[in-house]
Design a protein around this motif. Structure first.
Motif, PDB file in Angstrom:
ATOM      1  N   TYR A  40       0.838  -1.195   0.000  1.00  0.00           N
ATOM      2  CA  TYR A  40       0.000   0.000   0.000  1.00  0.00           C
ATOM      3  C   TYR A  40       0.875   1.247   0.000  1.00  0.00           C
ATOM      4  CZ  TYR A  40      -4.139  -2.770   1.089  1.00  0.00           C
ATOM      5  OH  TYR A  40      -5.166  -3.657   1.039  1.00  0.00           O
ATOM      6  N   GLY A  41       0.385   2.291  -0.592  1.00  0.00           N
ATOM      7  CA  GLY A  41       1.058   3.570  -0.517  1.00  0.00           C
ATOM      8  C   GLY A  41       0.067   4.630  -0.068  1.00  0.00           C
ATOM      9  N   PRO A  42       0.425   5.403   0.957  1.00  0.00           N
ATOM     10  CA  PRO A  42       1.629   5.299   1.778  1.00  0.00           C
ATOM     11  C   PRO A  42       1.593   4.048   2.673  1.00  0.00           C
ATOM     12  CG  PRO A  42       0.119   6.890   2.727  1.00  0.00           C
ATOM     13  CD  PRO A  42      -0.481   6.482   1.418  1.00  0.00           C
ATOM     14  N   PRO A  43       2.724   3.724   3.322  1.00  0.00           N
ATOM     15  CA  PRO A  43       2.772   2.494   4.117  1.00  0.00           C
ATOM     16  C   PRO A  43       1.931   2.516   5.390  1.00  0.00           C
ATOM     17  CG  PRO A  43       4.811   3.742   4.326  1.00  0.00           C
ATOM     18  CD  PRO A  43       4.031   4.397   3.235  1.00  0.00           C
ATOM     19  N   ARG A  44       1.420   3.698   5.787  1.00  0.00           N
ATOM     20  CA  ARG A  44       0.497   3.809   6.930  1.00  0.00           C
ATOM     21  C   ARG A  44       1.156   3.387   8.241  1.00  0.00           C
ATOM     22  NH1 ARG A  44      -4.962   1.992   3.564  1.00  0.00           N
ATOM     23  NH2 ARG A  44      -4.262   3.026   1.677  1.00  0.00           N
ATOM     24  N   CYS A  45       2.315   3.948   8.460  1.00  0.00           N
ATOM     25  CA  CYS A  45       3.083   3.663   9.673  1.00  0.00           C
ATOM     26  C   CYS A  45       3.086   4.881  10.580  1.00  0.00           C
ATOM     27  CB  CYS A  45       4.505   3.255   9.309  1.00  0.00           C
ATOM     28  SG  CYS A  45       4.561   1.849   8.164  1.00  0.00           S
ATOM     29  N   LEU A  46       3.730   4.761  11.715  1.00  0.00           N
ATOM     30  CA  LEU A  46       3.654   5.789  12.751  1.00  0.00           C
ATOM     31  C   LEU A  46       4.120   7.153  12.260  1.00  0.00           C
ATOM     32  CD1 LEU A  46       2.961   6.373  15.703  1.00  0.00           C
ATOM     33  CD2 LEU A  46       5.294   5.702  16.307  1.00  0.00           C
ATOM     34  N   TYR A  47       5.128   7.177  11.388  1.00  0.00           N
ATOM     35  CA  TYR A  47       5.677   8.455  10.924  1.00  0.00           C
ATOM     36  C   TYR A  47       5.398   8.721   9.440  1.00  0.00           C
ATOM     37  CZ  TYR A  47       8.032   8.173  15.394  1.00  0.00           C
ATOM     38  OH  TYR A  47       8.286   8.064  16.747  1.00  0.00           O
TER      39      TYR A  47
ATOM     40  N   ALA B  29      -4.538  17.687   4.344  1.00  0.00           N
ATOM     41  CA  ALA B  29      -5.439  17.870   3.204  1.00  0.00           C
ATOM     42  C   ALA B  29      -6.885  17.485   3.447  1.00  0.00           C
ATOM     43  CB  ALA B  29      -4.906  17.086   2.014  1.00  0.00           C
ATOM     44  N   TRP B  30      -7.647  17.616   2.352  1.00  0.00           N
ATOM     45  CA  TRP B  30      -9.107  17.529   2.373  1.00  0.00           C
ATOM     46  C   TRP B  30      -9.676  16.363   3.160  1.00  0.00           C
ATOM     47  CZ3 TRP B  30     -12.493  13.880   0.545  1.00  0.00           C
ATOM     48  CH2 TRP B  30     -13.822  14.279   0.464  1.00  0.00           C
ATOM     49  N   PRO B  31      -9.332  15.085   2.863  1.00  0.00           N
ATOM     50  CA  PRO B  31      -9.999  13.990   3.576  1.00  0.00           C
ATOM     51  C   PRO B  31      -9.671  14.011   5.059  1.00  0.00           C
ATOM     52  CG  PRO B  31      -8.158  13.167   2.292  1.00  0.00           C
ATOM     53  CD  PRO B  31      -8.332  14.593   1.914  1.00  0.00           C
ATOM     54  N   ASN B  32      -8.479  14.486   5.404  1.00  0.00           N
ATOM     55  CA  ASN B  32      -8.081  14.498   6.800  1.00  0.00           C
ATOM     56  C   ASN B  32      -8.951  15.447   7.619  1.00  0.00           C
ATOM     57  OD1 ASN B  32      -5.961  12.783   6.144  1.00  0.00           O
ATOM     58  ND2 ASN B  32      -4.653  14.488   5.599  1.00  0.00           N
TER      59      ASN B  32
ATOM     60  N   ASP C 165      -4.766   2.669  10.906  1.00  0.00           N
ATOM     61  CA  ASP C 165      -5.839   3.079   9.999  1.00  0.00           C
ATOM     62  C   ASP C 165      -7.110   3.315  10.802  1.00  0.00           C
ATOM     63  OD1 ASP C 165      -7.907   3.082   7.959  1.00  0.00           O
ATOM     64  OD2 ASP C 165      -6.452   2.134   6.626  1.00  0.00           O
ATOM     65  N   ALA C 166      -7.799   4.405  10.494  1.00  0.00           N
ATOM     66  CA  ALA C 166      -9.039   4.733  11.208  1.00  0.00           C
ATOM     67  C   ALA C 166     -10.143   3.724  10.959  1.00  0.00           C
ATOM     68  CB  ALA C 166      -9.511   6.131  10.812  1.00  0.00           C
TER      69      ALA C 166
ATOM     70  N   ARG D 247      -7.857   9.425   7.586  1.00  0.00           N
ATOM     71  CA  ARG D 247      -8.091   7.995   7.389  1.00  0.00           C
ATOM     72  C   ARG D 247      -6.897   7.180   7.878  1.00  0.00           C
ATOM     73  NH1 ARG D 247      -9.643   7.236   1.207  1.00  0.00           N
ATOM     74  NH2 ARG D 247      -7.591   8.197   0.980  1.00  0.00           N
ATOM     75  N   PHE D 248      -5.690   7.615   7.522  1.00  0.00           N
ATOM     76  CA  PHE D 248      -4.473   6.897   7.901  1.00  0.00           C
ATOM     77  C   PHE D 248      -3.284   7.837   7.734  1.00  0.00           C
ATOM     78  CE2 PHE D 248      -5.892   5.657   3.617  1.00  0.00           C
ATOM     79  CZ  PHE D 248      -4.885   6.233   2.839  1.00  0.00           C
ATOM     80  N   PRO D 249      -2.153   7.551   8.360  1.00  0.00           N
ATOM     81  CA  PRO D 249      -0.983   8.417   8.258  1.00  0.00           C
ATOM     82  C   PRO D 249      -0.493   8.544   6.821  1.00  0.00           C
ATOM     83  CG  PRO D 249      -0.696   6.791  10.000  1.00  0.00           C
ATOM     84  CD  PRO D 249      -1.928   6.398   9.255  1.00  0.00           C
TER      85      PRO D 249
END
Length: 205
Positions: free
Chosen positions: A74-81, A187-190, A96-97, A158-160
């Motif tokens: 997946y991109g981005p990797p959705r990790c802590l940073y 950005a928008w979705p956040n 992930d939310a 949604r996710f980092p």
């Protein structure tokens, strides 16, 4: 199966926990309708899914992972940073939310034959929520602006590293009528999903 953000190629907590909830709710209905075979089948499947949902718990990091068995990066990797750098894959990942939303939507009734595996108020879900907040909230200017105004709550996405819309700038009007602009990393979705998350979290944190 498909996750809530239309991701594929893995088992998603969201899908598994909502499937289990649907089967758990259908089992007593089938019994009331005297459809014993269907009730037994649904009960059997719900019990099997209980184990699968439990497997999303990451004992090392003390969090409920969003995915298991990734067959695609997946991109981005959705990790802590990943909010700081969307190429950063430093553990923990699979933040992930969808996990918190799935927990809320799949919460069972108090007298359910199939209690929630990870209800929103459980220690596992509260620990997971902590990772959601740490991975996103500090990087959204809107949270800083709200803090300066003394507004309660925190906004997340949604996710980092989420940048789905690709906008470079967006503006919003705060509760005092003042207009603010912020860049892609907020950005928008956040912002708008963050507003939803703020509402959903009110009863649990």
């Amino acid at each position: 199966g498909f996750g809530p953000w239309e991701n594929r190629f893995s088992q998603h907590y969201w899908v598994m926990t909502l499937m289990r909830r649907a089967l758990a709710a259908s089992t007593p209905l089938m019994r009331r309708l005297n459809q014993t075979d269907n009730a037994n089948d649904y009960s059997f499947a719900a019990n099997k899914l209980t184990r699968l949902v439990s497997n999303f718990w990451d004992e090392e990091w003390k969090m409920v992972r969003a995915r298991e068995g990734n067959l695609y990066d997946y991109g981005p990797p959705r990790c802590l940073y990943s909010s700081l750098n969307d190429k950063n894959g430093s553990a923990p990942c699979s933040i992930d939310a969808q996990v918190l939303l799935g927990s809320i939507y799949a919460e069972a009734e108090d007298d359910s034959e199939f209690p929630s595996v990870f209800p929103p108020y459980s220690s596992q879900m509260l620990s997971t929520t902590s990772f959601l907040l740490k991975s996103m909230a500090p990087y959204y200017l809107v949270n800083q602006l709200d803090d300066e105004k003394g507004l309660p709550g925190v906004l997340i996405g949604r996710f980092p590293g989420d940048n789905f819309q690709g906008y470079t700038e967006i503006t919003y009007r705060d509760q005092n009528g003042e207009t603010h602009g912020f860049s892609q990393q907020m950005a928008w979705p956040n912002y708008f999903i963050g507003q939803l998350m703020r509402l959903l979290l009110v009863g649990y944190l």
